[in-house]
Design a protein around this motif. Structure first.
Motif, PDB file in Angstrom:
ATOM      1  N   MET A   9       0.836  -1.181   0.000  1.00 30.02           N
ATOM      2  CA  MET A   9       0.000   0.000   0.000  1.00 30.02           C
ATOM      3  C   MET A   9       0.878   1.240   0.000  1.00 30.02           C
ATOM      4  N   GLN A  10       0.559   2.173  -0.846  1.00 32.49           N
ATOM      5  CA  GLN A  10       1.305   3.422  -0.904  1.00 32.49           C
ATOM      6  C   GLN A  10       0.716   4.403   0.113  1.00 32.49           C
ATOM      7  N   ALA A  11       1.525   4.737   1.109  1.00 32.38           N
ATOM      8  CA  ALA A  11       1.041   5.619   2.172  1.00 32.38           C
ATOM      9  C   ALA A  11       0.688   7.008   1.652  1.00 32.38           C
ATOM     10  N   GLY A  12       1.319   7.449   0.559  1.00 36.02           N
ATOM     11  CA  GLY A  12       1.055   8.776   0.014  1.00 36.02           C
ATOM     12  C   GLY A  12      -0.357   8.950  -0.501  1.00 36.02           C
ATOM     13  N   ARG A  13      -1.027   7.855  -0.854  1.00 35.97           N
ATOM     14  CA  ARG A  13      -2.412   7.943  -1.317  1.00 35.97           C
ATOM     15  C   ARG A  13      -3.369   8.269  -0.176  1.00 35.97           C
ATOM     16  N   LEU A  14      -2.994   7.935   1.042  1.00 43.64           N
ATOM     17  CA  LEU A  14      -3.869   8.152   2.203  1.00 43.64           C
ATOM     18  C   LEU A  14      -3.680   9.576   2.718  1.00 43.64           C
ATOM     19  N   ARG A  15      -4.364  10.523   2.086  1.00 42.11           N
ATOM     20  CA  ARG A  15      -4.150  11.924   2.455  1.00 42.11           C
ATOM     21  C   ARG A  15      -5.378  12.588   3.071  1.00 42.11           C
ATOM     22  N   HIS A  16      -6.440  11.836   3.278  1.00 38.84           N
ATOM     23  CA  HIS A  16      -7.642  12.374   3.915  1.00 38.84           C
ATOM     24  C   HIS A  16      -7.840  11.663   5.248  1.00 38.84           C
ATOM     25  N   LYS A  17      -8.533  12.329   6.155  1.00 36.15           N
ATOM     26  CA  LYS A  17      -8.847  11.698   7.443  1.00 36.15           C
ATOM     27  C   LYS A  17     -10.338  11.437   7.529  1.00 36.15           C
ATOM     28  N   VAL A  18     -10.690  10.240   8.035  1.00 38.89           N
ATOM     29  CA  VAL A  18     -12.089   9.893   8.281  1.00 38.89           C
ATOM     30  C   VAL A  18     -12.211   9.336   9.694  1.00 38.89           C
ATOM     31  N   ILE A  30     -14.283  -4.751   1.826  1.00 39.91           N
ATOM     32  CA  ILE A  30     -13.577  -5.825   1.136  1.00 39.91           C
ATOM     33  C   ILE A  30     -12.073  -5.675   1.369  1.00 39.91           C
ATOM     34  N   PRO A  31     -11.432  -6.673   2.031  1.00 41.09           N
ATOM     35  CA  PRO A  31      -9.979  -6.600   2.202  1.00 41.09           C
ATOM     36  C   PRO A  31      -9.270  -7.026   0.918  1.00 41.09           C
ATOM     37  N   ASP A  32      -8.024  -6.555   0.736  1.00 40.55           N
ATOM     38  CA  ASP A  32      -7.249  -7.014  -0.416  1.00 40.55           C
ATOM     39  C   ASP A  32      -6.689  -8.406  -0.112  1.00 40.55           C
ATOM     40  N   ALA A  33      -5.950  -8.979  -1.053  1.00 41.55           N
ATOM     41  CA  ALA A  33      -5.465 -10.356  -0.920  1.00 41.55           C
ATOM     42  C   ALA A  33      -4.530 -10.549   0.274  1.00 41.55           C
ATOM     43  N   LYS A  34      -3.783  -9.530   0.640  1.00 38.64           N
ATOM     44  CA  LYS A  34      -2.826  -9.647   1.750  1.00 38.64           C
ATOM     45  C   LYS A  34      -3.377  -9.113   3.068  1.00 38.64           C
ATOM     46  N   ILE A  50      -8.729   2.376   3.273  1.00 33.44           N
ATOM     47  CA  ILE A  50      -8.031   2.591   4.540  1.00 33.44           C
ATOM     48  C   ILE A  50      -7.156   1.374   4.812  1.00 33.44           C
ATOM     49  N   ARG A  51      -6.256   1.506   5.777  1.00 31.68           N
ATOM     50  CA  ARG A  51      -5.488   0.334   6.199  1.00 31.68           C
ATOM     51  C   ARG A  51      -6.450  -0.666   6.830  1.00 31.68           C
ATOM     52  N   TYR A  52      -6.092  -1.942   6.784  1.00 34.26           N
ATOM     53  CA  TYR A  52      -6.969  -3.010   7.259  1.00 34.26           C
ATOM     54  C   TYR A  52      -7.337  -2.833   8.727  1.00 34.26           C
ATOM     55  N   ARG A  53      -8.629  -2.938   8.999  1.00 35.55           N
ATOM     56  CA  ARG A  53      -9.165  -2.852  10.361  1.00 35.55           C
ATOM     57  C   ARG A  53     -10.324  -3.841  10.478  1.00 35.55           C
ATOM     58  N   THR A  54     -10.586  -4.305  11.670  1.00 34.55           N
ATOM     59  CA  THR A  54     -11.706  -5.219  11.881  1.00 34.55           C
ATOM     60  C   THR A  54     -12.940  -4.529  12.444  1.00 34.55           C
ATOM     61  N   ASP A  55     -12.842  -3.260  12.835  1.00 28.73           N
ATOM     62  CA  ASP A  55     -13.975  -2.575  13.455  1.00 28.73           C
ATOM     63  C   ASP A  55     -14.867  -1.840  12.466  1.00 28.73           C
ATOM     64  N   VAL A  56     -14.630  -1.972  11.158  1.00 30.33           N
ATOM     65  CA  VAL A  56     -15.481  -1.350  10.145  1.00 30.33           C
ATOM     66  C   VAL A  56     -16.374  -2.437   9.561  1.00 30.33           C
ATOM     67  N   THR A  57     -17.694  -2.245   9.665  1.00 28.74           N
ATOM     68  CA  THR A  57     -18.653  -3.222   9.153  1.00 28.74           C
ATOM     69  C   THR A  57     -19.667  -2.524   8.256  1.00 28.74           C
TER      70      THR A  57
END
Length: 112
Positions: free
Chosen positions: A1-10, A94-98, A63-70
């Motif tokens: 994952m390219q961290a530079g793409r994550l430029r917004h906060k939610v 939907i998580p990616d393959a890794k 977003i980075r993988y988390r288990t608390d988002v449903t």
């Protein structure tokens, strides 16, 4: 994952029910973690409901993988092009393959 793409906060919000001291149940959206995300609009349309045009947008959030988002969660945009908007999660994230990132499809606008 390219961290530079994550430029917004939610902020991740989940719906919970608690009991007041009087015993009355109270349901509300509770803020969870605020995380970095990539927020992009996919499509938009206008619907005619009761003779009134109502806009609806489909938005993809990574977003980075988390288990608390449903599918019952929602996202509040803190920064970026959708700042101050509430995004309703439309399906199970939907998580990616890794299992390093999550793709979350959201709707903003008309409630169904």
């Amino acid at each position: 994952m390219q961290a530079g793409r994550l430029r917004h906060k939610v902020t991740i919000q989940n719906f919970t029910t608690t009991r007041l001291p009087s015993g009355q149940p109270q349901s509300e959206w509770v803020d969870g973690m605020t995380v970095w995300a990539e927020v992009k609009g996919i499509s938009s349309r206008e619907l005619m409901t009761s003779g009134v045009e109502k806009p609806e947008a489909t938005i993809r959030v990574w977003i980075r993988y988390r288990t608390d988002v449903t599918a019952a969660s929602r996202l509040k945009c803190v920064t970026g092009p959708f700042k101050g908007k509430i995004l309703d999660v439309t399906g199970e994230p939907i998580p990616d393959a890794k299992a390093t990132q999550l793709e979350i499809l959201c709707k903003q606008g008309v409630k169904t």
